[in-house]
Design an enzyme around this catalytic site. Structure first.
Site, PDB file in Angstrom:
ATOM      1  N   LYS A 167     -17.723  -1.193   5.368  1.00  0.00           N
ATOM      2  CA  LYS A 167     -18.169  -2.148   4.360  1.00  0.00           C
ATOM      3  C   LYS A 167     -19.684  -2.139   4.193  1.00  0.00           C
ATOM      4  O   LYS A 167     -20.193  -2.287   3.077  1.00  0.00           O
ATOM      5  CB  LYS A 167     -17.672  -3.545   4.736  1.00  0.00           C
ATOM      6  CG  LYS A 167     -17.691  -4.515   3.563  1.00  0.00           C
ATOM      7  CD  LYS A 167     -17.014  -5.832   3.923  1.00  0.00           C
ATOM      8  CE  LYS A 167     -17.019  -6.769   2.714  1.00  0.00           C
ATOM      9  NZ  LYS A 167     -16.463  -8.087   3.050  1.00  0.00           N
ATOM     10  N   PHE A 222     -11.528  -7.735  13.246  1.00  0.00           N
ATOM     11  CA  PHE A 222     -10.408  -8.137  12.392  1.00  0.00           C
ATOM     12  C   PHE A 222     -10.112  -7.039  11.369  1.00  0.00           C
ATOM     13  O   PHE A 222     -11.004  -6.525  10.704  1.00  0.00           O
ATOM     14  CB  PHE A 222     -10.753  -9.446  11.667  1.00  0.00           C
ATOM     15  CG  PHE A 222      -9.661  -9.886  10.730  1.00  0.00           C
ATOM     16  CD1 PHE A 222      -8.407 -10.226  11.219  1.00  0.00           C
ATOM     17  CD2 PHE A 222      -9.880  -9.934   9.368  1.00  0.00           C
ATOM     18  CE1 PHE A 222      -7.390 -10.614  10.365  1.00  0.00           C
ATOM     19  CE2 PHE A 222      -8.867 -10.321   8.495  1.00  0.00           C
ATOM     20  CZ  PHE A 222      -7.609 -10.666   9.000  1.00  0.00           C
ATOM     21  N   GLN A 223      -8.853  -6.695  11.271  1.00  0.00           N
ATOM     22  CA  GLN A 223      -8.384  -5.634  10.376  1.00  0.00           C
ATOM     23  C   GLN A 223      -9.075  -4.295  10.623  1.00  0.00           C
ATOM     24  O   GLN A 223      -9.281  -3.508   9.710  1.00  0.00           O
ATOM     25  CB  GLN A 223      -8.507  -6.054   8.900  1.00  0.00           C
ATOM     26  CG  GLN A 223      -7.536  -7.182   8.559  1.00  0.00           C
ATOM     27  CD  GLN A 223      -7.324  -7.381   7.072  1.00  0.00           C
ATOM     28  OE1 GLN A 223      -8.210  -7.110   6.273  1.00  0.00           O
ATOM     29  NE2 GLN A 223      -6.153  -7.863   6.697  1.00  0.00           N
ATOM     30  N   MET A 250      24.486   9.251   2.568  1.00  0.00           N
ATOM     31  CA  MET A 250      24.317  10.510   3.302  1.00  0.00           C
ATOM     32  C   MET A 250      24.538  10.296   4.795  1.00  0.00           C
ATOM     33  O   MET A 250      25.143  11.126   5.473  1.00  0.00           O
ATOM     34  CB  MET A 250      22.927  11.091   3.030  1.00  0.00           C
ATOM     35  CG  MET A 250      22.778  12.544   3.430  1.00  0.00           C
ATOM     36  SD  MET A 250      23.916  13.635   2.553  1.00  0.00           S
ATOM     37  CE  MET A 250      22.897  14.240   1.218  1.00  0.00           C
ATOM     38  N   GLU A 301       0.814  -1.224   0.000  1.00  0.00           N
ATOM     39  CA  GLU A 301       0.000   0.000   0.000  1.00  0.00           C
ATOM     40  C   GLU A 301       0.844   1.270   0.000  1.00  0.00           C
ATOM     41  O   GLU A 301       0.418   2.298  -0.528  1.00  0.00           O
ATOM     42  CB  GLU A 301      -0.963   0.005   1.186  1.00  0.00           C
ATOM     43  CG  GLU A 301      -2.104  -1.005   1.062  1.00  0.00           C
ATOM     44  CD  GLU A 301      -1.751  -2.382   1.624  1.00  0.00           C
ATOM     45  OE1 GLU A 301      -0.555  -2.616   1.922  1.00  0.00           O
ATOM     46  OE2 GLU A 301      -2.662  -3.216   1.746  1.00  0.00           O
TER      47      GLU A 301
END
Lengths: 186, 584
Positions: free
Chosen positions: B164, B114-115, B482, B52
């Site tokens: 959802k 969940f999630q 760096m 993502e």
């Protein structure tokens, strides 16, 4: 040995301003912010203050326009003049914010706070608490044989003074609303 | 088309009505209804990323190279939290992206389902604004509002969290024209009195400098045209931040090069010694100013910015102008012309003579080698072999990014996509995918360091799947260059964890992904190898093995002023004092 433990306030050469802000001139300002009363709007405002390290001395919020779903937030904050300017701009650019007014600079205003003060006392102290309450124009909203709850409205200083007087008389608890404020005149 | 539809249908319809042609995303349980709708249409192209974070950077690449908002679609919980870095990156660089996240159904919110994650809570500080939509009837309008907020005022990332059950339920769709965009309408026209004051100061300037930034890119192509007109009409020198490269062409006569920590000697000295500074769409960031109390002490400072909170944040300015760069520059030029196009041209000519002395220092020079490829040389050859082509450059973050900014020349805005504010390693690879999707026929090169590149290398799979011929030009010094440079300057050459052992064989890695791999470690072979990369019709990983201990110069050490810059290794001893050491 610890070369990096530079003292706060000794780093005027630094690219960031690491000087202790308390060394500089601090001002206290009362800001009123009109916002959409949407979910999370208060978290947004508070998150701005905590995320950018600004102070909140007091904060009150309630919906003032039920039809338009607008809330008014009154924030008392302390900072250098530059920080106060930043706070106003940072608030103004938030999407749910309609307007930001700095009552401290925009002319005379009225600031009021409500406090509920519980005092446990008997005998002479009870009489003295009652008398002091009258002087401060406090209302007694609850009473038992050993206690009072005073309801007191006024500026923060008045409430501070009343609370200080109640300490030797048996102060047990204080609940304060924080400042609500409005500009004077039309 | 008003009427009843499901929330999932509304999402797709709203995207179509907003003119979206591409969505970068990754499916999951909480966005399945939307993915089902995407499956049943052909107008919106969905690019399946591998992570993502990659979706958000790809959307940024798309947005930065087109000026249109990028769109991301990810699932709840980990889908949303993985998108946080990309949103923060977009916030810091003012890039418009719209992130749509799935959420557990409304009746399960708060149950540690969940999630489930508190997506709007987590992303509140890293978006310009975000919304949780609990009612399907409010969904279409909220998405339209999200586009409005992302693209108006100072652009930025926004997020719409869609449970959802809201995707399954039916409601009334509202078209963009009929949707309320709320009261968010930042001012675009600058105050004409302030503009006139800026013109008066401009007319009296003897040692002027124009300091432009990413705001010029964000304002659109017209702003870059106006900047060019202003520069050529006044003959003022112009420099730019990392974010603003390309707004004034690198081949232009008045170009000083980039300014700031790794900017050119002439740009930084001009900033320090000027008596008039016109800051156009930049924000006096700490990489630009160096030590703030020694920043350009003698100048009258004009600051044009669409965000009032940028004004006087780091540096006090004399003439602030709040407005959109395009609008303000148009008014500024009009006022200046109406007042007779005056400049102190003789004084400005003297100023140019002084600038030429600084330029003669040749601050970008380096010692080349016959045996190892110097990173600067690699970028010079890349520039020479791609000059004049329809070219887009993304970068990762670190030394290679600064060398790319120094040695590649940009002639137009939206051609240089780099993570400036947040400095996100792992940005460039997915960003190059977003750029290539938006410009299928263009040459898209990600100038990378090997360490940054590994952070999001999984997106090579995306490049191969969609036949996106992105060129991954990895400047490989087997070091976190760096970090290593700062350890050398600041921490007694104790190189704590700043090199990578067991790096992959990049050629085999490319082959494993189904792409082409090229290795080059000899300066004599470099041109042919780069040409082979350019000629290949498909994604390439180019492993350019370079000198391991090269430092990036010139450099303003932290805690120092513009006129204290270092030109090379000889001048670095004790360059950073204890005050500067605490800075980043």
């Amino acid at each position: 040995m610890n070369a990096l433990a530079i003292k706060k306030g000794s780093s005027r050469k630094s690219a960031y301003d690491l000087r202790n802000p308390l060394d500089e001139h601090q001002e206290t300002h009362t800001l009123t912010v009109l916002v959409d009363n949407e979910a999370g709007v208060l978290a947004r405002v508070i998150g701005l203050f905590s995320g950018r390290g600004y102070n909140i001395d007091s904060l009150t919020v309630a919906e003032v326009d039920h039809q338009g779903h607008r809330s008014r937030i009154t924030i008392v904050t302390t900072g250098t003049p530059a920080v106060i300017e930043q706070i106003k701009h940072q608030l103004e650019r938030m999407v749910p914010v309609y307007s930001v007014n700095d009552l401290t600079v925009e002319g005379p205003s009225v600031e009021r706070e409500l406090a509920l003060v519980k005092v446990n006392c008997t005998g002479e102290k009870r009489v003295e608490a009652m008398r002091t309450g009258e002087v401060f124009r406090a209302n007694v909203v609850d009473s038992t044989l050993e206690s009072f709850v005073f309801e007191l409205t006024g500026g923060p200083e008045k409430i501070d003074a009343f609370v200080a007087l109640m300490v030797p008389l048996g102060l047990v608890e204080v609940s304060r609303t924080g400042v609500a404020a409005i500009a004077r005149g039309v | 088309m008003a009427g009843k539809m499901t929330g999932a249908q509304m999402v797709v319809q709203a995207l179509k009505d907003q003119g979206v042609d591409t969505v970068f995303g990754y499916p999951g349980g909480a966005v399945l209804p939307i993915y089902d709708e995407i499956f049943q249409q052909n107008e919106i192209r969905h690019i399946l990323v591998r992570h993502e974070q990659g979706a958000t950077h790809a959307a940024e690449g798309y947005a930065r190279s087109t000026g249109k908002p990028g769109v991301v679609l990810v699932t709840s919980g980990p889908g949303a939290t993985n998108a946080v870095t990309g949103m923060t990156d977009a916030l810091m660089d003012s890039i418009p992206i719209i992130v749509l996240t799935g959420q557990v159904p409304t009746f399960m919110i708060g149950n540690d389902a969940f999630q489930e994650a508190d997506t709007v809570g987590i992303t509140r500080p890293c978006t310009k604004h975000n919304w949780l939509v609990k009612d399907t009837d409010r969904l279409a309008e909220t998405i339209h509002q999200a586009f409005h907020v992302a693209t108006h005022g100072r652009p930025g990332p926004v997020l719409v969290d869609i449970p959802k059950d809201v995707q399954f339920a039916t409601g009334r769709y509202v078209a963009p024209a009929k949707a309320s965009t709320g009261h968010y309408n930042p001012q675009v026209k600058g105050d004409i009195d302030a503009i006139t004051a800026a013109v008066e100061a401009l007319e009296n300037a003897e040692r002027p400098v124009i300091y432009s930034g990413g705001g010029v890119v964000n304002s659109g192509p017209a702003a870059s045209q106006l900047l060019r007109e202003l520069v050529s009409a006044t003959n003022f020198p112009v420099t730019s931040t990392l974010m603003g490269l390309g707004c004034y062409p690198a081949s232009g006569a008045n170009w000083l090069g980039m300014l700031g920590m790794h900017g050119t000697y002439e740009a930084n000295w001009a900033m320090h010694d000027c008596d008039y500074m016109l800051c156009i769409g930049a924000r006096f960031d700490d990489r630009i100013t160096g030590r703030v109390d020694a920043f350009s002490p003698q100048s009258v400072k004009v600051h044009i910015d669409i965000d009032p909170s940028s004004i006087n944040k780091n540096i006090h300015v004399d003439i602030p102008i709040v407005g959109d760069i395009g609008h303000v520059l148009e008014d500024l030029l009009r006022v200046w012309k109406a007042r007779g196009r005056k400049t102190r041209s003789e004084a400005v000519a003297k100023w140019w003579a002084k600038i030429e002395e600084w330029r003669a220092v040749k601050s970008l020079s380096y010692v080349n080698s016959d045996s190892t490829i110097k990173p600067q040389y690699a970028l010079q050859r890349l520039e020479a072999l791609t000059k004049g082509r329809d070219r887009y450059i993304t970068t990762e973050v670190g030394q290679h990014q600064m060398w790319a900014a120094q040695f590649l020349g940009f002639e137009d805005p939206n051609r240089w996509m780099t993570s400036g504010g947040l400095g996100t390693m792992g940005y460039g690879m997915p960003a190059s995918i977003g750029v290539q999707v938006a410009h299928p026929d263009a040459l898209v090169i990600n100038v990378a360091g090997e360490a940054s590149w590994l952070m999001n290398m999984q997106e090579m799979g995306t490049a191969v799947q969609y036949r996106l011929p992105v060129k991954q030009f990895i400047v490989n010094n087997e070091r976190l260059g760096m970090v290593r440079q700062w350890q050398e300057l600041l921490h007694g050459e104790r190189y704590s964890h700043s090199w990578s052992e067991s790096l992959p064989d990049f050629v085999k890695l490319a082959e494993a992904f189904g792409a082409k791999g090229i290795l080059c470690d000899n300066p004599a072979d470099l041109d042919d190898a780069i040409q082979e990369m350019l000629d290949y019709d498909g994604p390439v990983i180019f492993d350019c093995v370079v000198e391991k201990h090269e430092n990036c110069f010139p450099m303003i050490p932290s805690g120092k002023a513009h006129n204290e810059m270092l030109l090379g290794s000889a001048s670095t001893k004790g360059a950073i004092d204890v005050g500067g050491a605490v800075l980043v």
